[in-house]
Design a protein around this motif. Structure first.
Motif, mmCIF file in Angstrom:
data_model
loop_
_atom_site.group_PDB
_atom_site.id
_atom_site.type_symbol
_atom_site.label_atom_id
_atom_site.label_comp_id
_atom_site.label_asym_id
_atom_site.label_seq_id
_atom_site.Cartn_x
_atom_site.Cartn_y
_atom_site.Cartn_z
ATOM 1 N N ARG A 184 0.826 -1.205 0.000
ATOM 2 C CA ARG A 184 0.000 0.000 0.000
ATOM 3 C C ARG A 184 0.862 1.257 0.000
ATOM 4 O O ARG A 184 0.545 2.245 -0.657
ATOM 5 N N LEU A 185 1.967 1.219 0.738
ATOM 6 C CA LEU A 185 2.893 2.359 0.746
ATOM 7 C C LEU A 185 3.525 2.556 -0.628
ATOM 8 O O LEU A 185 3.685 3.691 -1.087
ATOM 9 N N ALA A 186 3.862 1.460 -1.297
ATOM 10 C CA ALA A 186 4.434 1.546 -2.643
ATOM 11 C C ALA A 186 3.423 2.155 -3.613
ATOM 12 O O ALA A 186 3.766 3.014 -4.431
ATOM 13 N N ARG A 187 2.173 1.733 -3.530
ATOM 14 C CA ARG A 187 1.111 2.279 -4.395
ATOM 15 C C ARG A 187 0.914 3.766 -4.118
ATOM 16 O O ARG A 187 0.759 4.572 -5.042
ATOM 17 N N LEU A 188 0.933 4.146 -2.848
ATOM 18 C CA LEU A 188 0.796 5.551 -2.484
ATOM 19 C C LEU A 188 1.943 6.382 -3.053
ATOM 20 O O LEU A 188 1.725 7.469 -3.594
ATOM 21 N N ALA A 189 3.152 5.862 -2.972
ATOM 22 C CA ALA A 189 4.321 6.568 -3.513
ATOM 23 C C ALA A 189 4.170 6.790 -5.014
ATOM 24 O O ALA A 189 4.471 7.873 -5.528
ATOM 25 N N GLN A 223 2.935 10.397 -9.579
ATOM 26 C CA GLN A 223 2.131 10.675 -10.770
ATOM 27 C C GLN A 223 1.382 12.000 -10.629
ATOM 28 O O GLN A 223 1.278 12.764 -11.594
ATOM 29 N N ALA A 224 0.862 12.279 -9.446
ATOM 30 C CA ALA A 224 0.136 13.527 -9.225
ATOM 31 C C ALA A 224 1.065 14.729 -9.357
ATOM 32 O O ALA A 224 0.719 15.732 -9.995
ATOM 33 N N LEU A 225 2.251 14.635 -8.779
ATOM 34 C CA LEU A 225 3.186 15.754 -8.830
ATOM 35 C C LEU A 225 3.736 15.995 -10.232
ATOM 36 O O LEU A 225 4.058 17.125 -10.584
ATOM 37 N N SER A 226 3.815 14.936 -11.028
ATOM 38 C CA SER A 226 4.343 15.089 -12.388
ATOM 39 C C SER A 226 3.249 15.434 -13.394
ATOM 40 O O SER A 226 3.532 15.652 -14.568
ATOM 41 N N GLY A 227 1.983 15.453 -12.944
ATOM 42 C CA GLY A 227 0.883 15.791 -13.841
ATOM 43 C C GLY A 227 0.333 14.615 -14.623
ATOM 44 O O GLY A 227 -0.521 14.791 -15.477
ATOM 45 N N ARG A 228 0.813 13.401 -14.354
ATOM 46 C CA ARG A 228 0.327 12.220 -15.080
ATOM 47 C C ARG A 228 -0.954 11.663 -14.473
ATOM 48 O O ARG A 228 -1.578 10.776 -15.053
ATOM 49 N N LEU A 229 -1.359 12.172 -13.317
ATOM 50 C CA LEU A 229 -2.569 11.692 -12.651
ATOM 51 C C LEU A 229 -3.465 12.885 -12.372
ATOM 52 O O LEU A 229 -3.015 13.890 -11.809
ATOM 53 N N ARG A 230 -4.713 12.792 -12.789
ATOM 54 C CA ARG A 230 -5.689 13.832 -12.465
ATOM 55 C C ARG A 230 -6.234 13.530 -11.086
ATOM 56 O O ARG A 230 -7.008 12.592 -10.901
#
Length: 64
Positions: free
Chosen positions: A21-26, A31-38
């Motif tokens: 779960r920690l790996a998924r969160l990382a 992805q959020a910080l790089s703009g790849r995740l909305r």
């Protein structure tokens, strides 16, 4: 640069310390910080899934 500390809990308020779960969160944070995740879409998707599970657990039959 900005630095902060966050305390993360699971949906039940418990410890969020399982390695997978920690790996998924990382990955999601990266992805959020790089703009790849909305982020707004991800929150909507997760909220919808959580509400669906809760609604199944709280079934109240109609009264006539």
């Amino acid at each position: 640069m900005a630095l902060d500390t966050f305390w993360i809990q699971d949906a039940a308020g418990g410890t969020f310390d399982a390695p997978h779960r920690l790996a998924r969160l990382a990955v999601l944070i990266e992805q959020a910080l790089s703009g790849r995740l909305r982020v707004d879409a991800e929150i909507h998707r997760m909220s919808k899934a959580l509400i669906g599970r809760r609604m199944r657990a709280i079934h109240v039959p109609p009264r006539w």
